[in-house]
Motif scaffolding. Structure first.
Motif, PDB file in Angstrom:
ATOM      1  N   GLN A 179     -68.135 -32.916 -15.052  1.00 13.38           N
ATOM      2  CA  GLN A 179     -69.461 -33.149 -16.342  1.00 13.38           C
ATOM      3  C   GLN A 179     -69.293 -31.657 -16.387  1.00 13.38           C
ATOM      4  O   GLN A 179     -70.216 -30.997 -17.811  1.00 13.38           O
ATOM      5  N   LEU A 180     -69.152 -31.086 -15.563  1.00 12.77           N
ATOM      6  CA  LEU A 180     -69.708 -29.220 -15.211  1.00 12.77           C
ATOM      7  C   LEU A 180     -68.568 -28.704 -15.128  1.00 12.77           C
ATOM      8  O   LEU A 180     -68.328 -27.675 -15.284  1.00 12.77           O
ATOM      9  N   GLY A 181     -67.205 -29.994 -15.471  1.00 14.90           N
ATOM     10  CA  GLY A 181     -65.954 -29.178 -15.950  1.00 14.90           C
ATOM     11  C   GLY A 181     -64.648 -29.087 -14.624  1.00 14.90           C
ATOM     12  O   GLY A 181     -63.591 -28.839 -15.014  1.00 14.90           O
ATOM     13  N   GLY A 182     -65.076 -30.012 -13.499  1.00 17.32           N
ATOM     14  CA  GLY A 182     -63.819 -30.472 -12.301  1.00 17.32           C
ATOM     15  C   GLY A 182     -62.701 -30.665 -12.805  1.00 17.32           C
ATOM     16  O   GLY A 182     -62.791 -31.795 -13.578  1.00 17.32           O
ATOM     17  N   TYR A 183     -62.003 -30.338 -12.227  1.00 17.14           N
ATOM     18  CA  TYR A 183     -60.285 -31.040 -13.032  1.00 17.14           C
ATOM     19  C   TYR A 183     -59.526 -31.523 -12.067  1.00 17.14           C
ATOM     20  O   TYR A 183     -58.289 -31.311 -12.633  1.00 17.14           O
ATOM     21  N   SER A 184     -60.029 -31.761 -10.928  1.00 14.16           N
ATOM     22  CA  SER A 184     -59.633 -31.800  -9.357  1.00 14.16           C
ATOM     23  C   SER A 184     -58.709 -33.144  -9.312  1.00 14.16           C
ATOM     24  O   SER A 184     -59.372 -33.907 -10.122  1.00 14.16           O
ATOM     25  N   ALA A 185     -57.559 -33.503  -9.581  1.00 13.40           N
ATOM     26  CA  ALA A 185     -56.836 -34.400 -10.517  1.00 13.40           C
ATOM     27  C   ALA A 185     -57.374 -35.964  -9.500  1.00 13.40           C
ATOM     28  O   ALA A 185     -57.536 -36.852  -9.888  1.00 13.40           O
ATOM     29  N   ARG A 186     -57.325 -35.170  -8.355  1.00 11.68           N
ATOM     30  CA  ARG A 186     -57.221 -36.584  -6.881  1.00 11.68           C
ATOM     31  C   ARG A 186     -58.758 -37.119  -7.123  1.00 11.68           C
ATOM     32  O   ARG A 186     -59.141 -38.218  -7.765  1.00 11.68           O
ATOM     33  N   ALA A 187     -59.999 -35.621  -7.741  1.00  9.18           N
ATOM     34  CA  ALA A 187     -61.203 -36.646  -7.338  1.00  9.18           C
ATOM     35  C   ALA A 187     -61.428 -36.988  -9.048  1.00  9.18           C
ATOM     36  O   ALA A 187     -62.706 -38.226  -8.767  1.00  9.18           O
ATOM     37  N   LEU A 188     -61.036 -36.881  -9.850  1.00  8.85           N
ATOM     38  CA  LEU A 188     -61.289 -37.561 -10.979  1.00  8.85           C
ATOM     39  C   LEU A 188     -60.518 -38.731 -10.859  1.00  8.85           C
ATOM     40  O   LEU A 188     -61.185 -39.801 -11.792  1.00  8.85           O
ATOM     41  N   LYS A 189     -59.636 -39.223 -10.766  1.00  7.48           N
ATOM     42  CA  LYS A 189     -58.833 -40.718 -10.316  1.00  7.48           C
ATOM     43  C   LYS A 189     -59.707 -41.020  -9.628  1.00  7.48           C
ATOM     44  O   LYS A 189     -60.110 -42.941 -10.131  1.00  7.48           O
ATOM     45  N   GLU A 190     -60.689 -40.702  -9.141  1.00  3.22           N
ATOM     46  CA  GLU A 190     -61.267 -41.368  -7.765  1.00  3.22           C
ATOM     47  C   GLU A 190     -62.413 -42.227  -8.842  1.00  3.22           C
ATOM     48  O   GLU A 190     -63.380 -43.301  -9.039  1.00  3.22           O
ATOM     49  N   LEU A 191     -62.712 -40.789  -9.637  1.00  6.05           N
ATOM     50  CA  LEU A 191     -64.148 -40.888 -10.760  1.00  6.05           C
ATOM     51  C   LEU A 191     -63.929 -42.617 -11.819  1.00  6.05           C
ATOM     52  O   LEU A 191     -64.760 -43.625 -11.988  1.00  6.05           O
ATOM     53  N   ALA A 192     -62.614 -41.798 -12.349  1.00  3.14           N
ATOM     54  CA  ALA A 192     -62.393 -43.370 -13.385  1.00  3.14           C
ATOM     55  C   ALA A 192     -62.917 -44.579 -12.574  1.00  3.14           C
ATOM     56  O   ALA A 192     -62.430 -45.622 -13.100  1.00  3.14           O
ATOM     57  N   ASP A 193     -61.645 -44.458 -11.368  1.00  2.00           N
ATOM     58  CA  ASP A 193     -61.173 -46.011 -10.898  1.00  2.00           C
ATOM     59  C   ASP A 193     -63.002 -46.121 -10.633  1.00  2.00           C
ATOM     60  O   ASP A 193     -63.400 -47.796 -10.825  1.00  2.00           O
ATOM     61  N   GLU A 194     -64.054 -45.802 -10.465  1.00  2.00           N
ATOM     62  CA  GLU A 194     -65.618 -45.401 -10.151  1.00  2.00           C
ATOM     63  C   GLU A 194     -66.020 -45.977 -11.882  1.00  2.00           C
ATOM     64  O   GLU A 194     -66.482 -46.977 -11.486  1.00  2.00           O
ATOM     65  N   TYR A 195     -65.634 -45.808 -12.500  1.00  8.98           N
ATOM     66  CA  TYR A 195     -66.170 -45.701 -13.802  1.00  8.98           C
ATOM     67  C   TYR A 195     -65.786 -47.704 -14.328  1.00  8.98           C
ATOM     68  O   TYR A 195     -66.614 -48.687 -14.924  1.00  8.98           O
ATOM     69  N   ILE A 196     -64.231 -47.902 -13.616  1.00 11.43           N
ATOM     70  CA  ILE A 196     -63.843 -49.229 -14.135  1.00 11.43           C
ATOM     71  C   ILE A 196     -64.945 -50.030 -13.258  1.00 11.43           C
ATOM     72  O   ILE A 196     -64.457 -50.831 -14.129  1.00 11.43           O
ATOM     73  N   ALA A 197     -64.607 -49.680 -12.172  1.00  8.56           N
ATOM     74  CA  ALA A 197     -65.183 -50.764 -11.363  1.00  8.56           C
ATOM     75  C   ALA A 197     -66.843 -51.244 -11.578  1.00  8.56           C
ATOM     76  O   ALA A 197     -67.224 -52.145 -11.905  1.00  8.56           O
ATOM     77  N   ARG A 198     -67.501 -50.062 -12.101  1.00  8.66           N
ATOM     78  CA  ARG A 198     -68.624 -50.222 -12.905  1.00  8.66           C
ATOM     79  C   ARG A 198     -69.105 -50.875 -14.825  1.00  8.66           C
ATOM     80  O   ARG A 198     -70.006 -50.867 -14.935  1.00  8.66           O
ATOM     81  N   GLY A 199     -67.809 -50.786 -15.216  1.00 15.28           N
ATOM     82  CA  GLY A 199     -67.578 -51.671 -16.334  1.00 15.28           C
ATOM     83  C   GLY A 199     -67.571 -50.278 -17.501  1.00 15.28           C
ATOM     84  O   GLY A 199     -68.012 -50.444 -18.589  1.00 15.28           O
ATOM     85  N   GLN A 200     -67.832 -49.091 -16.922  1.00 11.55           N
ATOM     86  CA  GLN A 200     -68.199 -48.152 -17.778  1.00 11.55           C
ATOM     87  C   GLN A 200     -66.906 -47.533 -18.810  1.00 11.55           C
ATOM     88  O   GLN A 200     -65.976 -46.664 -18.002  1.00 11.55           O
ATOM     89  N   LYS A 201     -65.993 -48.685 -19.237  1.00 10.49           N
ATOM     90  CA  LYS A 201     -64.488 -48.096 -19.607  1.00 10.49           C
ATOM     91  C   LYS A 201     -64.313 -46.865 -20.547  1.00 10.49           C
ATOM     92  O   LYS A 201     -63.918 -46.213 -20.713  1.00 10.49           O
ATOM     93  N   THR A 202     -65.457 -47.213 -21.240  1.00 11.38           N
ATOM     94  CA  THR A 202     -65.763 -45.294 -22.391  1.00 11.38           C
ATOM     95  C   THR A 202     -65.182 -44.037 -21.409  1.00 11.38           C
ATOM     96  O   THR A 202     -64.025 -43.520 -21.779  1.00 11.38           O
ATOM     97  N   GLU A 203     -66.182 -44.309 -20.253  1.00 12.47           N
ATOM     98  CA  GLU A 203     -66.316 -42.818 -19.899  1.00 12.47           C
ATOM     99  C   GLU A 203     -64.899 -42.327 -18.920  1.00 12.47           C
ATOM    100  O   GLU A 203     -64.346 -41.835 -18.734  1.00 12.47           O
ATOM    101  N   ALA A 204     -64.418 -44.142 -18.588  1.00 11.99           N
ATOM    102  CA  ALA A 204     -63.088 -44.158 -17.562  1.00 11.99           C
ATOM    103  C   ALA A 204     -62.229 -43.617 -18.772  1.00 11.99           C
ATOM    104  O   ALA A 204     -61.493 -42.914 -18.056  1.00 11.99           O
ATOM    105  N   ILE A 205     -62.425 -43.822 -19.446  1.00 15.83           N
ATOM    106  CA  ILE A 205     -60.539 -43.670 -20.428  1.00 15.83           C
ATOM    107  C   ILE A 205     -61.107 -41.972 -20.252  1.00 15.83           C
ATOM    108  O   ILE A 205     -59.707 -40.847 -20.365  1.00 15.83           O
ATOM    109  N   LYS A 206     -62.076 -41.222 -20.352  1.00 15.53           N
ATOM    110  CA  LYS A 206     -62.070 -39.735 -21.134  1.00 15.53           C
ATOM    111  C   LYS A 206     -62.199 -39.136 -20.168  1.00 15.53           C
ATOM    112  O   LYS A 206     -61.458 -38.128 -19.668  1.00 15.53           O
ATOM    113  N   VAL A 207     -62.071 -39.484 -18.880  1.00 12.47           N
ATOM    114  CA  VAL A 207     -61.363 -39.130 -17.186  1.00 12.47           C
ATOM    115  C   VAL A 207     -59.703 -39.267 -17.274  1.00 12.47           C
ATOM    116  O   VAL A 207     -59.287 -38.580 -17.125  1.00 12.47           O
ATOM    117  N   PHE A 208     -59.588 -40.641 -17.881  1.00 11.27           N
ATOM    118  CA  PHE A 208     -58.420 -40.597 -17.656  1.00 11.27           C
ATOM    119  C   PHE A 208     -57.851 -39.218 -18.379  1.00 11.27           C
ATOM    120  O   PHE A 208     -56.501 -38.506 -18.086  1.00 11.27           O
TER     121      PHE A 208
END
Lengths: 776, 299
Positions: free
Chosen positions: A653-682
């Motif tokens: 949310q602060l603008g971090g762009y490390s791809a590896r970190a963001l991929k982890e976050l997207a997977d977390e969003y998927i696991a939590r059913g937050q698909k819209t957020e996962a899309i934004k991160v991907f």
């Protein structure tokens, strides 16, 4: 013994190998070549007679004159000059070597050998010859000037100045040498945009020329250049005409203003100058090269290639020409153009052209198109400037190809270069690590297109760079002010320059990090103007540059304060925004260091504690060594999944762009059913690392789940373009997207490819059943 | 300790060996030198042994490790094995450990005297028939490629030559492939040598890329038949013994698989349209059968 002229490929090469027979054949076809005026460096009357014939425009007579020197008995150093003038540099080199053996105490033989090596871009050898000459004659002004020129290819400011000083100040220095030295100095100050000083120096040079009766064509060419860069365009031709009246074959009368037009980014006018230069002096190989490069910058590819090839045929010594020739092979064979919109609307002219490598086109196109089109819309509105020509975006997978395309020589750490409506940049594949965010580079360069074109190429470098950084932070794909950690040190030391000198930080940096420090300062200046005076003032100032207004006047006019007042206010702004951080910088850096040390030691709790302290001091720091990343990884080690997730989410949310970190976050969003957020991160991941097939597959799957098959199809097609190991799944995914889009024929095509690879692939079999039942 | 592994027999949905052919598996766990390597090599060797158990009888799987993994024991074992092998049989040898290459000779590190290039070549040459398989996960293992080269012999090495001397990651990824659905590219629940190699090769590349390092190992696969040589099974489906209808359908599916394999071999003889039409028809049959099996299973 002489060093040997190096030439990787040239039609003259056999001359040395086969000696006299080919030597005669060469002389039959020889033509006088462009070279610099001797300005009295040599005093052989026969040679000077030939030189006078050449410079007075009697080229045939000059040719015959040089040939007669070669064919009759003359000292080898004079024959060398004739061969040089006739374009046979190898034989000239051999003859100069003979002359040096016969007259080992003749410093001018060594000086002229050095000059020959300078002309063939072998600066180290040239420098050695000048030094040998100076060992014989320490006050030889020609040797000092030659040495300074040889050194100017590197970064030896102090030594250059010492040589220039020696050349100009010695009482016995020949007037021609002093003139040449002054011309070099004028060039240097004009390259640094110090036009007032150039004016003064030109006046002094004119006095010297008039007092000593020296040729004035070079001064007239510089006058033309100065008139051009100071926007006295109606005076330019007058000076050029004066130069040509004195020396009709003097192509530099146009090439010198062409050079200054080029370095001030006025490529169209530069091309016009160089075109006339080669018309007057067809053997000016450097002018052909510059003209070719200019055509490439203006997207006139065929014309560019033609002139670069002419340059190469004539002068295979020039490393820039060699580099450009190598680039052209790649450029013509590997790149494809895609135009948007397709088909074009209205007048039939596309608005955007993506020029991409064949191997990357299927991956980069959707994201580059989306980013380019959205940035164009943003900048058109924010700078009141609709693009008047198609914007061309070139993305190079090979960094060195990109650098050669941009500046002719490899080995420079730049990411993007804008020439006007065309810009070139590195592909993410040119930077196989996590530090390169290509989406931001594209956004940055697109901002240049608008500032450069809106100001009709009149915008100062710092102003254009500052707006691009400011736009990165405010409208770019990862908004937020991002200042590298090491720049903060320089900020704490008060390293920012007065605004009137900020261009120096880009053009003439005095320490390694100064260019980046200047980028950040320029970006902050526009952040400051925007917040204190409003964004409109930035636009007002931009349009003042159309008229050639300098930045100090632009600030005074738009903001109604002096530049020194502006500097004072800006410093107060920086103190307010960053003062608390800069005051605690050592503590923050210590916490950051402790975070990484504890993490490396596997002390997860201690790493988290140190990261929390660093985040407390500077919560917005999301660069690659951000404490958020170490903190998230440490939480992961402690199986504190929620804390890991929260840390990654804040980082993003602060603008971090490390791809590896963001991929982890997207997977977390998927696991939590937050698909819209996962899309934004991907989607953010794509602008950092679009070449990960897994990301595209996962994103496509989410789109399918959300009943957005068109978006899914795009992701799946990109995934397939990445040539994944699992071709069956990649094809099946596309088939299922086409099925969802009610395109059964397309679906069946991909499906059968999947099933051909994997006949027992159960989901694909199921889709086949569904398609066959739909058919029936 | 030499271990003979005993696992239950599982349905082979696609048969690569002829009906009477046998698969002989030998796993050699070399010296680790350090506890971490010892542990890794042991885990990898065990996993290979377990994967092999789904393919052949337990008495045809031999696992050498520790003090038993001597040159003498190995050569004796291979001598015995080659004597009982038929021309239709195949051998699979897994060398899991460290190795070295001095510029002339490659050696795989085991207790006592190491086994050398010549030893390995003699063993491979001693087997009757062809398409035997050798995996060597050690550093410098690529030094074997040239001396053992034979298009009818499948060689997989962790490095492309004898100059890549760093400890390798390839073996770990190759073994991971044996139980990975991601490695099963043709979704037939079998992992072939080619699939395991492709999976591991990609993982090695990604590893070095993610570390921002130049790759210090470049795996190699040579020889014909790697796509047809199954080395593990995943998601095994046993032939039903309770429902004769399901058993019948499973047999039908196996027959369709054989027909698809045959069709694919004849692909160049057909127009693309005919090929796709016939393939589609066969897969549709298979899909319907699978649908019915699923339905019967649910009931």
């Amino acid at each position: 013994m002489n060093a040997v002229l190096n030439k990787s490929m040239n039609h003259l090469a056999p001359l040395v190998a086969y000696g006299a027979i080919i030597y005669s054949a060469f002389l039959f076809a020889a033509q006088t070549q462009a070279r610099e005026h001797l300005l009295g460096a040599l005093d052989n009357e026969t040679l000077l007679n030939c030189e006078n014939l050449y410079w007075s425009g009697q080229s045939l007579e000059a040719n015959a004159c040089y040939l007669s020197i070669v064919r009759t008995v003359n000292p080898p150093e004079i024959q060398a000059e004739a061969m040089w003038a006739l374009g046979d540099l190898y034989t000239a080199d051999e003859l100069l070597e003979q002359a040096a053996q016969l007259s080992p105490d003749n410093a001018m033989v060594l000086v002229r050998t050095g000059e020959l090596y300078n002309r063939t871009f072998q600066y180290q050898d040239a420098y050695n010859f000048f030094n040998q000459a100076l060992a014989l004659e320490p006050d030889n002004a020609w040797a000092h000037i030659g040495a300074a020129e040889a050194l100017s290819s590197g970064n030896n400011g102090e030594e250059i100045n010492a040589h220039m000083e020696a050349a100009q100040s010695h009482f016995a220095a020949p007037s021609g040498a002093r003139l040449r030295s002054m011309i070099m100095s004028i060039n240097s100050v004009m390259e640094r945009d110090i036009y007032d000083e150039a004016r003064n120096m030109l006046d002094q040079a004119w006095d010297l020329v008039e007092d000593e009766g020296l040729p004035s064509m070079q001064l007239n060419a510089l006058e033309a250049a100065l008139a051009f860069v100071t926007r006295r365009t109606d005076e330019v031709q007058h000076y050029i005409d004066a130069a040509l009246e004195e020396a009709p074959p003097y192509g530099d009368a146009y090439a010198i203003p062409g050079y200054f037009a080029s370095i001030t980014r006025r490529y169209s006018e530069s091309g016009e100058f160089y075109q006339k230069a080669v018309e007057i002096e067809p053997n000016s190989w450097n002018a052909h090269l510059e003209l070719g490069q200019n055509y490439l910058r203006l997207n006139q590819i065929d014309a560019g290639i033609r002139h670069i090839e002419i340059s190469y045929e004539g002068d295979g010594f020039n490393p820039k020409t060699l580099n450009m020739m190598r680039l052209l092979d790649t450029f013509t064979e590997n790149f494809v153009d895609l135009t948007f919109p397709n088909p074009p609307e209205g007048d039939g002219i596309p608005e955007l052209v993506l020029r991409l490598d064949r191997n990357e086109v299927d991956v980069l196109t959707p994201y580059a198109q989306e980013l380019a089109e959205s940035s164009m819309a943003v900048f058109e509105e924010r700078y009141n400037f609709p693009a008047k020509e198609p914007v061309i975006v070139e993305i190079f997978p090979n960094h060195e190809d990109f650098v050669v395309r941009s500046i002719g020589m490899p080995g420079v750490g730049i990411l993007g270069v804008t020439f006007g409506y065309l810009f070139a940049m590195d592909s993410p594949t040119g930077h196989p690590n996590e530090t390169y965010h290509w989406g931001t580079t594209l956004w940055h360069e697109m901002a240049h297109v608008y500032t450069v074109e809106a100001s009709e190429h009149g915008v100062p470098r710092w102003y254009s760079e500052g707006i691009s950084v400011y736009e990165e932070w405010n409208t770019g794909p990862i908004p937020g002010i991002k200042i590298p950690g090491y720049v903060l040190n320089f900020m704490a030391e008060g390293a920012f320059l007065p605004v009137a000198e900020l261009d120096d930080g880009f053009m003439r940096p005095t320490y390694d990090e100064q260019v980046i420090v200047s980028y950040m300062q320029a970006g902050l200046i526009f952040q400051f103007i925007s917040e204190e005076y409003g964004h409109d003032k930035i636009i007002d100032m931009l349009y003042q540059f159309v008229e050639g207004t300098d930045e100090v006047t632009a600030i005074e006019t738009a903001l109604n304060i002096s530049d020194s007042e502006f500097d004072r206010h800006f410093k107060q702004y920086v103190d307010i925004q960053f003062g608390p951080l800069l005051n605690n910088l050592p503590i923050w850096q210590q916490d950051l260091q402790t975070t990484l040390q504890e993490f490396d030691a596997g002390n997860w709790e201690e790493a988290i504690a140190a990261a929390d302290r660093a985040i407390f001091t500077f919560p917005d720091y999301v660069e690659q060594d951000s404490p958020y990343i170490a903190k998230a990884l440490a939480h992961s080690q402690l199986e504190q999944d929620d804390l890991k997730f929260e840390t990654l989410e804040t980082f993003w949310q602060l603008g971090g762009y490390s791809a590896r970190a963001l991929k982890e976050l997207a997977d977390e969003y998927i696991a939590r059913g937050q698909k819209t957020e996962a899309i934004k991160v991907f989607r953010d991941v794509h602008y950092a690392d679009p070449f990960d097939e897994t990301t595209h597959g996962k994103l496509g799957d989410i789109y399918i789940e959300l009943d957005q098959p068109a978006a899914a199809l795009q992701e799946y097609l990109v995934g397939l373009a990445l040539n994944p190991l699992d071709q069956a799944t990649a094809n099946y995914r596309i088939a299922s997207a086409y099925k969802a889009l009610n395109e059964p024929a397309q679906s069946m095509g991909y499906l059968m490819t999947a099933l051909d690879i994997a006949p027992q692939f159960r989901p694909a079999q199921q889709l086949l059943l569904e398609l066959s039942r739909t058919e029936n | 300790m030499r271990i003979i592994l005993v696992f239950s027999a599982i349905l082979m949905s696609s048969v690569s060996l002829s009906a009477q052919a046998e698969l002989y598996v030998t796993i050699v766990q070399g010296l680790g030198g350090e506890p971490t390597f010892e542990e890794n090599f042991h885990t990898q060797s065990q996993t290979i042994a377990e994967a092999s158990a789904s393919l052949t009888d337990a008495d045809k799987i031999t696992f050498f490790n520790g003090d038993d993994a001597t040159r003498e024991n190995l050569l004796r074992h291979f001598s015995t094995q080659s004597a009982i092998m038929d021309v239709d049989d195949r051998a699979a040898i897994y060398l899991i450990g460290h190795g070295g290459f001095d510029g002339e000779e490659y050696k795989f590190n085991i207790p006592g005297i190491d086994i050398t290039t010549d030893d390995i070549l003699n063993v491979m040459d001693s087997f009757p028939g062809q398409n035997h398989f050798l995996l060597n996960t050690s550093s410098t293992s690529g030094a074997l490629l040239e001396p053992l080269a034979n298009e009818n012999r499948i060689l997989v090495t962790a490095t492309r030559n004898g100059n890549e001397k760093n400890a390798t990651f390839f073996g770990e990824y190759f073994v991971e492939a044996l139980s990975s659905e991601d490695a099963d590219l043709n979704k037939n629940n079998n992992i072939s040598i080619e699939e395991a190699f492709g999976f591991a090769q990609r993982q090695v590349e990604e590893y070095f890329e993610s570390q921002g390092q130049l790759a210090t190992e470049h795996p190699e696969l040579t020889g014909n038949g790697a796509a047809q040589f199954t080395i593990a099974r995943i998601n095994q489906v046993a032939i039903s013994t309770e429902n004769p209808r399901i058993a019948e359908l499973q047999e039908q599916n196996l027959e369709i698989d054989r027909q698809i394999e045959s069709l694919q071999l004849r692909r160049t003889e057909l127009s693309n349209e005919d090929y796709i039409e016939q393939l589609q028809a066969l897969i549709l049959q298979s899909a319907r059968i699978n649908e019915e099996i699923d339905q019967l299973t649910r009931e």
